[in-house]
Motif scaffolding. Structure first.
Motif, short mmCIF file in Angstrom:
data_model
loop_
_atom_site.label_atom_id
_atom_site.label_comp_id
_atom_site.label_asym_id
_atom_site.label_seq_id
_atom_site.Cartn_x
_atom_site.Cartn_y
_atom_site.Cartn_z
N ALA A 152 37.46 -6.72 -3.69
CA ALA A 152 37.32 -5.33 -4.13
C ALA A 152 37.90 -4.43 -3.05
N ARG A 163 38.50 0.25 2.77
CA ARG A 163 37.28 -0.55 2.83
C ARG A 163 37.45 -1.65 1.80
N ALA A 164 37.12 -2.86 2.23
CA ALA A 164 37.33 -3.99 1.34
C ALA A 164 36.14 -4.92 1.37
N LYS A 165 35.95 -5.61 0.24
CA LYS A 165 34.98 -6.69 0.20
C LYS A 165 35.75 -7.99 0.24
N THR A 177 31.89 -6.90 3.98
CA THR A 177 32.52 -5.60 3.79
C THR A 177 33.19 -5.19 5.09
#
Lengths: 288, 559
Positions: A152, A163-165, A177
């Motif tokens: 994500a 920002r990433a998951k 995260t």
């Protein structure tokens, strides 16, 4: 946001399309080339970024002239504005290292001559090489931060961060995260799913689809081809000469025994069933 | 991920892209209103079913071809040029030409198939609304109303974050979740509803022309009443499309429940009647089986279909006129949708958020639409019709030799035909079996001729019909929950549900006898996989009923 998506053509391994010779070797000439399936997730991530924040998406690939079809496919699914093909004979037989050097040169040329880039997306492993190296190596060559296994993604254009998951697989799968500054290199996981929770985003998505369908009819007009001279690459460091990897041999894996020797029996056929029982008798009677 | 707490805002949100929603959205765009249309089907029309006739009334302020250029040429099937009713008593049939009634106040009337029609409308609506900053989104299910300090200010969705709007048009159909959220409509009384089932039957255009004696630009509408369906109150229809027939039956839901009738068997009774043999021939190819709940506007058309910024149009507001042989729904939905848009345009910017709704209700009244939906004559006649004594007396007279002769003489034959063709008389027809069964049966017996054709049609079984439908099942997320599984509370659904039947294990509702502590008990169980989302069980069983998520559930190809 300005994005480049790296993509590759691979043999179509789907049933009915793929062709193997007697020794189990892939027959490339008889097997059609398609876009690497994992690249679809990279394309989806780039599309999501564009839908949410506007901007421009370019698709880039290194390969023979026939890869123009792969780029067309990328254009239709990611609604890329334009496509770039890095292609000439000097680039043939590149391993992941030489490919990464070439792709990074392509991205650098794009940044210098077309427009600066905020994000580069790549898929997780190709269906033929399965190395997972090319993207990270290209990123290393550019000296950018990299975030891999992304499921994500959210961009903050004002703060210039993403920002990433990340899906971290192990004994226990974990979702991490992370935050990284732009520009950044993003490798998507096959679990990546775009989310469009705003009506305006879905309307934009729908508009882009309609516009791309019109544009894809003349996709050649959006295609730019660069050779190694355009990319200012020394033939010593690219293609076969620039590839340190040596594949000494390829051994086909024998088929599992069950596939090798299976007989189908109709359970309603008494005679056949008796034969099966006779066959099984010694094992059943054995006791110990 | 970062969450914006501020909701998106559109001037108008239209829920559902059927004829009501499409008309509202098109008119809103004409007025320059930023309009977002949310449709839960994967394409407009994939969730819709209608018997199949759309009217353009001379007296109505709007007609669909006026709002959408090229509608008749591109989205409709054949026009109705021949309109008849068949009174059936066994194999004896008396047919009246109803063209006069049909043409009363009718500018034109075309057969339609909803997938084709609504998906065409969706394209036009998207083009129009895109120009004013909106558009159509499919696969989005609006699941309720967004409220602020108790006031309706927008909608909530399964697939999207909440959206605020100055006007919310609920065109989400007969089972409107918005109308129920607002408390404007309910699913309580079976006698307020009809249920229709329909088969779309494949037929070559040349064969249609030949069997119905038509030119390629002509079509027929046939109605059927009498004892074809035993004592269940309702009737049947047959309409010609370009290359198919729409054949269906429509019954009062309370009557279906009382008689424990199986809707698909009633449809089969029509399909296999000798009268249909000549039209259906010996090759019967059913493309699609479909079902729909139909509101009875005489009882449920909401006189004030609004609350705060919410307005209801079409079936969502109960605007479905079914009086005797007249069945009109889509035209009223078009009028209502367009009027709601006009009401918003003239009250735009008004600080009173209910101004548009009030104006809309006034326009429904002033345009004569409400009088058609809830005719005063019916309100008066109903009081009489509901008195069993009167009905019984009329029935007894009709069934007596004297009464039958009275109906059966040549003069009354002429009078009856005229009576059937009188819009005035038809609007008074009470909902008793007299109009639906007794009188047509007597007419059929006394005036009819006997049909000797052999009908060789073998309709598909319910299992085959379900098997032929397309579903995208939302596995593990059923949209209906059975609240009370006792047979007394929910057993009626086993027969009334159009995709369930007693002694059929492949339907939605099944009854089973279980042993509990030495005694036997009959319980009802539910599997929503075969559901066609008609809403029948919401009325006749004890359930919590919602539509499936966007794009999920049944997908009609014909509709």
């Amino acid at each position: 946001m300005r994005s480049i998506v790296l993509t590759k053509g691979v043999p179509d391994f789907s049933e009915g399309a793929v062709s193997f010779d007697e020794d189990g070797h892939l027959e490339r000439g008889k097997t059609p080339t398609v876009m690497n399936p994992n690249d679809a997730f990279a394309l989806e991530a780039a599309l999501q970024t564009r839908v949410r924040h506007g901007g421009h998406v370019s698709a880039m690939s290194m390969g023979p002239p026939g890869y123009a079809d792969v780029l067309e496919e990328a254009m239709e699914s990611v609604y890329a504005d334009d496509t770039y093909l890095l292609s000439d004979r000097e680039l043939a037989a590149s391993d992941t290292w030489a490919t990464a050097i070439t792709l990074s040169a392509g991205i650098e040329k794009f940044r210098e001559e077309v427009e600066d880039v905020d994000l580069v997306f790549a898929g997780f492993k190709t269906a033929d090489g399965e190395t997972g190296q090319t993207g990270p190596q290209a990123c290393w060559a550019m000296d950018w931060p990299i975030v891999t296994h992304v499921i994500a993604l959210d961009i903050d254009p004002d703060e210039r961060v993403l920002r990433a998951k990340r899906l971290v697989e192990g004994d226990v799968d974990e979702i991490e995260t992370v935050e990284a500054p732009l520009p950044c290199f993003v490798v998507t996981d096959p679990e990546f799913e775009p989310t469009y929770r705003k009506a305006s985003h879905r309307l934009t998505h729908k508009r882009l689809r309609a516009e791309t369908q019109e544009r894809a009819v003349e996709h050649e007009e959006q295609l730019t081809t660069w050779d190694h001279v355009d990319l200012n690459l020394d033939p010593e460091y690219i293609g076969l000469d620039g590839s340190p990897t040596i594949v000494s041999s390829v051994d086909p894996i024998p088929k599992a025994p069950s596939e090798r020797d299976a007989t189908m029996i109709d359970p309603d056929d008494g005679d056949s069933m008796n034969e099966v029982l006779e066959e099984m008798q010694p094992y059943a009677a054995g006791g110990d | 991920m970062a969450d914006d707490t501020e909701y998106e805002h559109y001037e108008a949100v239209v829920v559902g892209c059927g004829p009501g929603g499409a008309a509202a959205a098109a008119r809103l765009a004409d007025h320059g209103v930023e309009t977002l249309v949310l449709e839960r089907g994967t394409e407009a029309g994939s969730k819709n079913v209608s018997g199949g006739l759309i009217y353009a009334e001379e007296s109505a302020p709007y007609a669909i071809d006026g709002l959408f250029d090229g509608f008749r040429e591109e989205a409709a099937e054949r026009p109705v040029t021949d309109y008849r009713i068949h009174n059936v008593a066994g194999n004896s049939v008396k047919t009246y030409d109803l063209t006069d009634l049909h043409e009363h106040d009718t500018d034109w009337c075309d057969a339609v198939l909803r997938r084709r029609m609504d998906s065409w409308l969706e394209q036009r609506v998207h083009e129009k609304t895109s120009e004013t900053g909106g558009g159509v989104l499919t696969d989005v299910r609006v699941n309720g109303l967004l409220r602020e300090n108790g006031e309706i200010v927008g909608v909530t969705c399964d697939e999207l974050d909440p959206i605020e709007a100055d006007l919310i048009v609920a065109g989400d159909g007969v089972n409107s979740e918005l109308a129920r959220d607002a408390g404007l409509m309910d699913w309580e009384e079976p006698d307020e509803w009809f249920q229709g089932v329909k088969a779309v039957v494949d037929m070559d255009p040349d064969v249609i022309d030949d069997r119905f004696d038509l030119e390629p630009d002509e079509g027929v509408a046939h109605l059927f009443s009498g004892d074809l369906f035993e004592d269940v109150r309702g009737g049947g229809f047959l309409y010609t499309n370009e290359d198919s027939l729409s054949i269906g039956t429509v019954f009062h839901l309370d009557s279906l429940v009382e008689q424990r009738a199986e809707p698909h068997e009633l449809l089969d009774a029509l399909l296999t009647h000798p009268l249909l043999a000549t039209w259906l021939g010996d090759e019967y190819d059913e493309r699609e089986y479909a079902a729909k709940l139909v509101p009875d506007s005489k009882k449920v058309a909401h006189p004030e279909p609004y609350q705060d910024r919410l307005v209801l149009v079409g079936d969502a507001a109960g605007q479905m006129q079914a009086q005797g042989p007249i069945i009109k729904g889509m035209n009223h939905a078009v009028t209502a949708g367009a009027l709601a848009a006009d009401a918003f345009a003239v009250t735009r910017g008004n600080a009173d958020t209910e101004a548009a709704g009030r104006r809309y209700a006034q326009m429904l009244e002033d345009s004569g639409t409400m009088a058609k939906l809830r005719p005063r004559r019916y309100q008066l006649a109903r009081a009489a019709g509901e008195r069993d004594l009167v009905t019984n007396v009329v029935d007894r007279v009709l069934e007596s030799p004297v009464g039958s002769i009275a109906v059966g003489n040549p003069i009354s034959n002429r009078l009856l035909k005229r009576a059937y063709n009188s819009p005035f008389l038809v609007s008074m027809l009470p909902d008793t079996s007299t109009g639906y069964v007794t009188l047509p049966t007597v007419i059929g017996e006394t005036q009819g001729r006997t049909i000797h054709w052999d009908n060789e049609v073998e309709p598909p079984t319910l299992e085959e019909r379900i098997g032929d439908l397309t579903y995208d099942t939302d596995v593990g997320n059923p949209h209906i929950e059975l609240v009370d599984e006792s047979y007394a509370a929910s057993g009626a659904a086993v027969s009334a549900c159009p995709v369930s039947a007693e002694d059929f294990g492949g339907g939605c509702y099944r009854s089973e006898t279980v042993q509990t502590n030495g005694s036997e008990e009959t319980l009802v169980s539910l599997d929503t996989q075969p559901c066609v989302e008609c809403g029948t069980c919401a009325v006749v069983a004890d359930t919590t009923w919602e539509h499936p998520r966007g794009g999920k559930g049944v997908e009609y190809r014909e509709g």
